[in-house]
Write a protein that holds these residues in place. Structure first.
Motif, PDB file in Angstrom:
ATOM      1  N   ILE A 134      -2.311  -7.095  -2.849  1.00 45.55           N
ATOM      2  CA  ILE A 134      -3.636  -6.574  -3.213  1.00 45.55           C
ATOM      3  C   ILE A 134      -4.095  -7.095  -4.568  1.00 45.55           C
ATOM      4  O   ILE A 134      -5.199  -7.627  -4.705  1.00 45.55           O
ATOM      5  N   GLN A 135      -3.234  -6.954  -5.574  1.00 44.26           N
ATOM      6  CA  GLN A 135      -3.659  -7.321  -6.921  1.00 44.26           C
ATOM      7  C   GLN A 135      -3.686  -8.824  -7.150  1.00 44.26           C
ATOM      8  O   GLN A 135      -4.614  -9.351  -7.759  1.00 44.26           O
ATOM      9  N   ASN A 136      -2.645  -9.525  -6.672  1.00 41.27           N
ATOM     10  CA  ASN A 136      -2.523 -10.954  -6.970  1.00 41.27           C
ATOM     11  C   ASN A 136      -2.894 -11.861  -5.804  1.00 41.27           C
ATOM     12  O   ASN A 136      -3.054 -13.062  -5.990  1.00 41.27           O
TER      13      ASN A 136
ATOM     14  N   PHE B  15      -0.464   3.313  -8.082  1.00 40.33           N
ATOM     15  CA  PHE B  15      -0.952   1.959  -7.794  1.00 40.33           C
ATOM     16  C   PHE B  15      -2.061   1.957  -6.743  1.00 40.33           C
ATOM     17  O   PHE B  15      -2.174   1.029  -5.964  1.00 40.33           O
ATOM     18  N   SER B  16      -2.849   3.013  -6.728  1.00 40.75           N
ATOM     19  CA  SER B  16      -4.023   3.062  -5.859  1.00 40.75           C
ATOM     20  C   SER B  16      -5.298   3.166  -6.683  1.00 40.75           C
ATOM     21  O   SER B  16      -6.349   3.525  -6.169  1.00 40.75           O
TER      22      SER B  16
ATOM     23  N   ALA C 157     -11.822   0.169  -2.230  1.00 42.95           N
ATOM     24  CA  ALA C 157     -10.401   0.202  -1.888  1.00 42.95           C
ATOM     25  C   ALA C 157      -9.596   1.105  -2.819  1.00 42.95           C
ATOM     26  O   ALA C 157      -8.470   1.495  -2.483  1.00 42.95           O
ATOM     27  N   ALA C 158     -10.150   1.449  -3.985  1.00 40.53           N
ATOM     28  CA  ALA C 158      -9.439   2.304  -4.943  1.00 40.53           C
ATOM     29  C   ALA C 158      -9.595   3.766  -4.545  1.00 40.53           C
ATOM     30  O   ALA C 158     -10.668   4.200  -4.131  1.00 40.53           O
TER      31      ALA C 158
ATOM     32  N   ASN D 172      -3.880   0.393   2.557  1.00 42.94           N
ATOM     33  CA  ASN D 172      -2.684   0.502   1.731  1.00 42.94           C
ATOM     34  C   ASN D 172      -2.240   1.956   1.582  1.00 42.94           C
ATOM     35  O   ASN D 172      -1.048   2.266   1.639  1.00 42.94           O
ATOM     36  N   VAL D 173      -3.204   2.857   1.387  1.00 40.69           N
ATOM     37  CA  VAL D 173      -2.852   4.274   1.239  1.00 40.69           C
ATOM     38  C   VAL D 173      -2.195   4.792   2.510  1.00 40.69           C
ATOM     39  O   VAL D 173      -1.192   5.503   2.465  1.00 40.69           O
ATOM     40  N   GLN D 174      -2.756   4.425   3.663  1.00 42.77           N
ATOM     41  CA  GLN D 174      -2.144   4.852   4.922  1.00 42.77           C
ATOM     42  C   GLN D 174      -0.756   4.254   5.091  1.00 42.77           C
ATOM     43  O   GLN D 174       0.153   4.907   5.618  1.00 42.77           O
TER      44      GLN D 174
END
Length: 607
Positions: free
Chosen positions: A80-82, A210-211, A257-258, A346-348
């Protein structure tokens, strides 16, 4: 419950089947036979929560914390981040867990080179000191640590906590040998419960830490005075970015997404884990272990070789490899299908991991309370069948009957509960064939045999996709045509058939503790099959190592090769080497199984 008891009661009658070719019966006096009776079978049970042994459950809690943190942190940080490539991500996951495949070497180290007369205690301390030092070093790299450095440091941490884990395995087996027979298995289930609690807690930390926008919104800048990045490869992954108006301050807005406005940095996250490791060290120093005089390595290895030649031991090693290869084959298209058809977030994904840990804990508790005397074969038989049933429920998603991410999570989590039965049955058997003096090395050998076969299962899983090219990409799955759905259904049935075939090897596994002990007392030996088991495990381990390090050394250069589990580096790359590998794997699995299970029946040597 009665049928389980009957199955176990019948075990001794078949505990000494007619010898296979190459297997000899070693005659010995009563003292020799009695040597396989475990220490403490008459009682003297050790309390894992006492001052002298509380370090063991704490050790496994810490293992769960570091292992879960190392693996689960990669998705939000790398993907997600990179925005790293899929091949780099896959290689990273393999690398941060690579030393699990080398448990046999740590087990040998513990049993051959005790520190200050203790085989396990000081290796546990040394392993956690090394792990904590690496994590502190990672924290010192700051918030801008590169993906490569993150992976390398987590890999070094893996070296430390695997060393501690293997030493604790030896300690755990020794404690299990002091349990009364009808209670044996409680210490094993306890340590896995502690491990899962650690994984559960760190998953919660990751989902909360990390969300936030720093991770979930690529290019995000909390300081309004900072100019947004002009790197389009970063910007296009943020839903607030507008190509028509790139200067609209998109990087200062919270993207869709956050889930939270707060979060943790990598150093803060690593400090949490390191702090737990350091705080746990006093419990390891308090561990009680009797001092043993060091023995010559040659004498120890010779004695272990005599143990390995016993049919009960090498048969369990072969069973572990044969069943693991076929049972771990999976539907490689499922992850992309979840993303395309279910919009799996990602959360799921993190919630699913938490639920899986909770269900695994429930399964451990159930077995610990009611199932210590259940037939191991019946546990695996029932678990495998139920796993198959729940995997087939995914067809409801394939054919658009129920396309709901929460339905998938229910199916997958329930499937995880059934796999708990298979996992525990195999680990229970290891304790029964581990003789005093070789607890760590025996446990490590058999778990290494299992871990080393996993890359083979991954390659087989991916190569089935060669027959269904539309399932290999998100674009192909997005077509969602009747043909795509039929292809997915066929792939599902193929994979489930391979998984079910793992049950053919069940007769290679003893039913329960009593049968394992009788088999050890029978003193059936075979140098040939002991060597065959070791050579097989070595070949699988070498393949596992090559796959891991080649893909990491150049994820984009080597990770694409089919023989290493990739989709192919060129359109005309031959699949023949992969098909030969798959054929050799299946020939190995079914050939070994047929020789030891069905050939004796055909010869009339066994019923």
């Amino acid at each position: 419950m009665s049928d389980l008891e009957d199955d176990d009661a019948a075990a001794p009658a078949e505990a000494t089947p007619a010898p296979d070719a190459g297997v000899s019966i070693v005659e010995g006096d009563a003292a020799d036979a009695a040597s396989v009776v475990k220490e403490g079978d008459g009682g003297d049970e050790k309390d894992p929560w006492s001052r002298s042994f509380v370090g063991i459950p704490i050790n496994y809690f810490s293992v769960g914390l570091v292992y879960g943190g190392s693996v689960n942190i990669l998705f939000p940080v790398l993907i997600i981040q990179n925005g790293v490539t899929s091949s780099f991500y896959s290689a990273a996951v393999s690398l941060v867990t690579v030393f699990w495949s080398y448990k046999i070497f740590f087990g040998t180290l513990c049993d051959l080179l005790p520190i200050m007369g203790r085989r396990w205690k000081w290796y546990i301390v040394l392993g956690w000191v090394l792990c904590a030092a690496v994590l502190v070093g990672l924290a010192g790299m700051g918030e801008d640590v590169t993906p490569s450095n993150l992976v390398v440091m987590l890999t070094l941490a893996n070296l430390g906590y695997v060393m501690a884990d293997v030493a604790a395995d030896g300690f755990m087996v020794w404690m299990a040998h002091h349990e009364e027979q009808h209670r044996r298995g409680r210490i094993q289930t306890l340590i896995y419960i502690m491990r899962e609690i650690g994984r559960l807690l760190i998953a919660i930390v990751i989902i909360l830490g990390f969300s936030g926008p720093e991770v979930s919104c690529p290019g995000y800048e909390a300081d309004p005075s900072v100019t947004c990045t002009m790197d389009e490869s970063v910007a296009v992954r943020n839903d607030q970015y507008d190509e028509a108006d790139p200067g609209n301050g998109w990087c200062h807005e919270m993207c869709d997404a956050a889930n939270f406005m707060f979060g943790l940095t990598i150093p803060q996250f690593v400090w949490i884990i390191a702090a737990v490791n350091v705080a746990s060290l006093p419990a390891y120093f308090l561990l009680y272990e009797e001092k043993r005089e060091p023995e010559k390595a040659r004498l120890v290895l010779d004695a272990f070789w005599r143990t390995l030649k016993k049919k009960a031991v090498w048969m369990l090693v072969l069973y572990t490899m044969v069943s693991s290869i076929t049972f771990n084959v999976n539907i490689a298209a499922k992850n992309n299908a979840n993303f395309v058809w279910l919009n799996f977030s990602n959360v799921q994904n993190q919630i699913q991991a938490i639920l899986e840990n909770l269900v695994f804990l429930a399964g451990l508790g159930l077995i610990r309370r009611f199932g210590l005397d259940w037939s191991w074969r019946k546990m695996i038989w029932s678990g495998t069948l139920l796993v198959t049933i729940f995997n087939l429920l995914y067809l409801l998603i394939v054919f658009d009957v129920i396309r709901n991410p929460w339905f998938y999570m229910f199916v997958d989590v329930t499937d995880n509960f059934m796999e708990t039965l298979n996992f525990l049955a195999g680990t229970f058997a290891i304790v029964e064939v581990s003789e005093p003096g070789f607890e760590a090395i025996t446990y490590a050998l058999i778990t290494t045999a299992n871990n080393a076969t996993i890359p083979l299962s991954i390659v087989i899983s991916y190569q089935f996709m060669a027959f269904f090219p539309d399932l290999n990409t998100q674009e192909g799955l997005a077509q969602d045509t009747p043909q795509v759905r039929r292809d997915f259904a066929v792939l599902t049935f193929i994979v489930e058939a391979v998984n079910l075939s793992s049950l053919l090897s069940l007769p290679m596994l003893v039913r329960q503790k009593a049968e394992a002990r009788e088999m050890m007392k029978a003193n059936e030996e075979s140098s040939f099959w002991a060597k065959f088991a070791i050579i097989s495990a070595t070949i699988f381990l070498l393949y596992s190592t090559v796959v891991t390090f080649l893909t990491v050394a150049g994820a984009d250069s080597y990770g694409c090769y089919k023989i290493l589990g990739g989709p192919g580096c060129t359109e005309d790359e031959s699949s023949i080497p992969v098909y030969c590998l798959m054929g050799a794997c299946f020939l190995y699995c079914y050939g070994v199984n047929f020789y030891h299970t069905f050939l004796p029946i055909l010869r009339g040597q066994r019923k």
